[in-house]
Design a protein around this motif. Structure first.
Motif, PDB file in Angstrom:
ATOM      1  N   VAL A 160      -1.118   8.161  19.822  1.00 48.35           N
ATOM      2  CA  VAL A 160      -1.734   7.887  18.527  1.00 48.35           C
ATOM      3  C   VAL A 160      -1.354   6.502  18.019  1.00 48.35           C
ATOM      4  O   VAL A 160      -2.143   5.820  17.368  1.00 48.35           O
ATOM      5  N   VAL A 161      -0.145   6.071  18.335  1.00 50.00           N
ATOM      6  CA  VAL A 161       0.360   4.790  17.827  1.00 50.00           C
ATOM      7  C   VAL A 161      -0.259   3.605  18.556  1.00 50.00           C
ATOM      8  O   VAL A 161      -0.560   2.575  17.956  1.00 50.00           O
ATOM      9  N   TYR A 162      -0.487   3.765  19.856  1.00 47.57           N
ATOM     10  CA  TYR A 162      -0.889   2.621  20.675  1.00 47.57           C
ATOM     11  C   TYR A 162      -2.385   2.623  20.973  1.00 47.57           C
ATOM     12  O   TYR A 162      -3.007   3.671  21.152  1.00 47.57           O
ATOM     13  N   GLY A 163      -2.942   1.413  21.040  1.00 41.86           N
ATOM     14  CA  GLY A 163      -4.360   1.245  21.336  1.00 41.86           C
ATOM     15  C   GLY A 163      -4.565   0.762  22.753  1.00 41.86           C
ATOM     16  O   GLY A 163      -4.524   1.524  23.706  1.00 41.86           O
ATOM     17  N   LEU A 164      -4.752  -0.544  22.892  1.00 38.11           N
ATOM     18  CA  LEU A 164      -5.056  -1.132  24.200  1.00 38.11           C
ATOM     19  C   LEU A 164      -3.855  -1.030  25.146  1.00 38.11           C
ATOM     20  O   LEU A 164      -2.743  -1.387  24.791  1.00 38.11           O
ATOM     21  N   HIS A 165      -4.095  -0.532  26.359  1.00 39.04           N
ATOM     22  CA  HIS A 165      -3.072  -0.420  27.399  1.00 39.04           C
ATOM     23  C   HIS A 165      -3.423  -1.316  28.584  1.00 39.04           C
ATOM     24  O   HIS A 165      -4.593  -1.605  28.836  1.00 39.04           O
ATOM     25  N   THR A 166      -2.404  -1.727  29.307  1.00 40.66           N
ATOM     26  CA  THR A 166      -2.578  -2.369  30.609  1.00 40.66           C
ATOM     27  C   THR A 166      -1.725  -1.576  31.589  1.00 40.66           C
ATOM     28  O   THR A 166      -0.495  -1.541  31.462  1.00 40.66           O
ATOM     29  N   TRP A 167      -2.368  -0.918  32.546  1.00 38.71           N
ATOM     30  CA  TRP A 167      -1.650  -0.080  33.521  1.00 38.71           C
ATOM     31  C   TRP A 167      -1.372  -0.878  34.782  1.00 38.71           C
ATOM     32  O   TRP A 167      -2.160  -1.732  35.192  1.00 38.71           O
ATOM     33  N   CYS A 183      -0.385  -6.789  39.896  1.00 41.31           N
ATOM     34  CA  CYS A 183       0.005  -5.394  39.642  1.00 41.31           C
ATOM     35  C   CYS A 183      -0.950  -4.686  38.679  1.00 41.31           C
ATOM     36  O   CYS A 183      -0.935  -3.450  38.592  1.00 41.31           O
ATOM     37  N   ILE A 184      -1.772  -5.437  37.961  1.00 37.63           N
ATOM     38  CA  ILE A 184      -2.673  -4.838  36.977  1.00 37.63           C
ATOM     39  C   ILE A 184      -3.745  -3.995  37.660  1.00 37.63           C
ATOM     40  O   ILE A 184      -4.339  -4.413  38.659  1.00 37.63           O
ATOM     41  N   ILE A 185      -3.972  -2.804  37.114  1.00 40.36           N
ATOM     42  CA  ILE A 185      -5.064  -1.940  37.586  1.00 40.36           C
ATOM     43  C   ILE A 185      -6.286  -2.274  36.740  1.00 40.36           C
ATOM     44  O   ILE A 185      -6.333  -1.955  35.552  1.00 40.36           O
ATOM     45  N   ASN A 186      -7.260  -2.909  37.344  1.00 37.33           N
ATOM     46  CA  ASN A 186      -8.431  -3.371  36.602  1.00 37.33           C
ATOM     47  C   ASN A 186      -9.178  -2.219  35.941  1.00 37.33           C
ATOM     48  O   ASN A 186      -9.443  -1.186  36.575  1.00 37.33           O
ATOM     49  N   GLY A 187      -9.502  -2.395  34.649  1.00 42.51           N
ATOM     50  CA  GLY A 187     -10.275  -1.409  33.924  1.00 42.51           C
ATOM     51  C   GLY A 187      -9.474  -0.260  33.346  1.00 42.51           C
ATOM     52  O   GLY A 187     -10.028   0.563  32.613  1.00 42.51           O
ATOM     53  N   ALA A 188      -8.177  -0.179  33.650  1.00 45.56           N
ATOM     54  CA  ALA A 188      -7.335   0.914  33.136  1.00 45.56           C
ATOM     55  C   ALA A 188      -6.704   0.470  31.822  1.00 45.56           C
ATOM     56  O   ALA A 188      -5.670  -0.199  31.816  1.00 45.56           O
ATOM     57  N   THR A 189      -7.330   0.837  30.707  1.00 50.36           N
ATOM     58  CA  THR A 189      -6.870   0.379  29.395  1.00 50.36           C
ATOM     59  C   THR A 189      -6.652   1.520  28.401  1.00 50.36           C
ATOM     60  O   THR A 189      -6.363   1.268  27.235  1.00 50.36           O
ATOM     61  N   GLY A 190      -6.778   2.772  28.844  1.00 44.92           N
ATOM     62  CA  GLY A 190      -6.644   3.909  27.946  1.00 44.92           C
ATOM     63  C   GLY A 190      -5.222   4.425  27.834  1.00 44.92           C
ATOM     64  O   GLY A 190      -4.273   3.859  28.397  1.00 44.92           O
ATOM     65  N   ASP A 191      -5.050   5.552  27.108  1.00 42.55           N
ATOM     66  CA  ASP A 191      -3.733   6.153  26.892  1.00 42.55           C
ATOM     67  C   ASP A 191      -3.179   6.821  28.150  1.00 42.55           C
ATOM     68  O   ASP A 191      -1.987   7.129  28.209  1.00 42.55           O
TER      69      ASP A 191
END
Length: 322
Positions: A160-167, A183-191
């Protein structure tokens, strides 16, 4: 004559009310009332502009340090040079101060109701891993062998606290991460993120209310997954082999309070915190999973947490003290 007196009384009352309204300064700002009606909740790295909703002949802004006591024993101090209709405050120096403005105009003098400049408080993110029973085996703290074809769902413990993620599928080379980090997983920006391939998983996340306030998981909090065809994958018993039983502990890293346990256990006869040299540094008896353990006095570093449930189960976790 009586009608004239009534008319004059009404007229006097009208002008008195108009004058009172004109000499009742009210503070406003873009974030005032966003979370609390009498507080400006703003982000640490940003500024906020306070202003009056009415125009007056002169202004003087004051500030007072917050205190838990009522009445507040701290003095109101005039802010040098703060004599215009607006005042700019910032998150680094003005957090937890009250502000008010004194105005003059139309032969009157008045001051506004104070407002509090409050900093945005948030829980540090932590990683939750959801495994399917019978498809994984823990081989070391934070490392798991997982059956090919299975999946592991990772979640931010404070969605609930966090919005944009980078996995990430490995530990990035910098904090904050470079947009081109491999290391970034492209398109993975959700919780959450569902992993189906080997890698070391974690995330970088920014708070929703303050998009510029972001946190990176410590590399010690990343989880290594090794997908493959292991002997336990064909057992078909639904049992999980593990060298250690783990509990959810959060936040991790922790600065002040550490929460340990799960609702099904409810209570633990003993919780021991051990440093990396094997020394017992903190112990608590009869711990309830809803109670925070104060770790503020511990030095920064990595610790082992050994928890014993009332049923005799022993759990082991690692956590990082910030």
């Amino acid at each position: 004559m009586k009608l004239k007196l009534i008319f004059l009384a009404i007229l006097f009352s009208f002008f008195f009310n108009v004058k009172s309204q004109q000499c009742t300064p009210t503070i406003t700002s873009p974030r005032l009332g966003t979370m609390f009606p009498d507080k400006v909740v703003f982000c640490t790295t940003e500024t906020e502009t306070l202003s009056t909703t009415q125009t007056y002949g002169s202004y003087q802004w004051y500030k007072q340090m917050w205190d838990w006591q009522t009445p507040n024993p701290n003095p109101w101090v005039a802010i040098p040079g703060a004599t215009s209709q607006s005042l700019v405050i910032n998150g680094s120096t003005d957090m937890l101060y009250y502000f008010k403005v004194e105005v003059t105009g139309n032969d009157c003098m008045a001051e506004s109701t104070p407002v509090l400049a409050d900093g945005y408080a948030y829980g540090l993110p932590f990683l939750i891993a959801n495994f399917t029973p019978g498809t994984y085996e823990e081989v070391a703290p934070g490392e798991y062998n997982v059956c090919s074809g299975a999946s592991v769902v990772f979640e931010n413990g404070f969605p609930v606290v966090y919005g944009l993620h980078t996995w990430f599928k490995c530990v990035p080379g910098s904090n904050p991460p470079s947009p081109t980090d491999p290391c970034i997983i492209n398109g993975a920006t959700g919780d959450s993120y569902t992993a189906t391939a080997s890698g070391k998983y974690g995330f970088y996340a920014c708070t929703e209310y303050c998009p510029n306030m972001c946190e990176m998981l410590s590399d010690m909090a990343f989880i290594q997954l090794n997908f493959g065809s292991y002997s336990f994958c064909n057992l078909g018993t639904g049992e999980v082999k593990s060298k250690e039983n783990n509990l959810n502990i959060y936040p991790n890293p922790a600065a002040q309070f550490l929460y340990i346990g799960k609702e099904s256990d409810k209570k633990y006869t003993e919780v021991s915190i051990i440093d990396m040299s094997g020394r017992l540094v903190l112990q608590k008896k009869d711990h309830k999973y809803t109670e925070g353990i104060d770790v503020n006095a511990l030095s920064a570093g990595t610790y082992l947490v050994v928890s014993k449930s009332v049923e005799g189960k022993t759990y082991k976790n690692k956590f990082i003290k910030k």
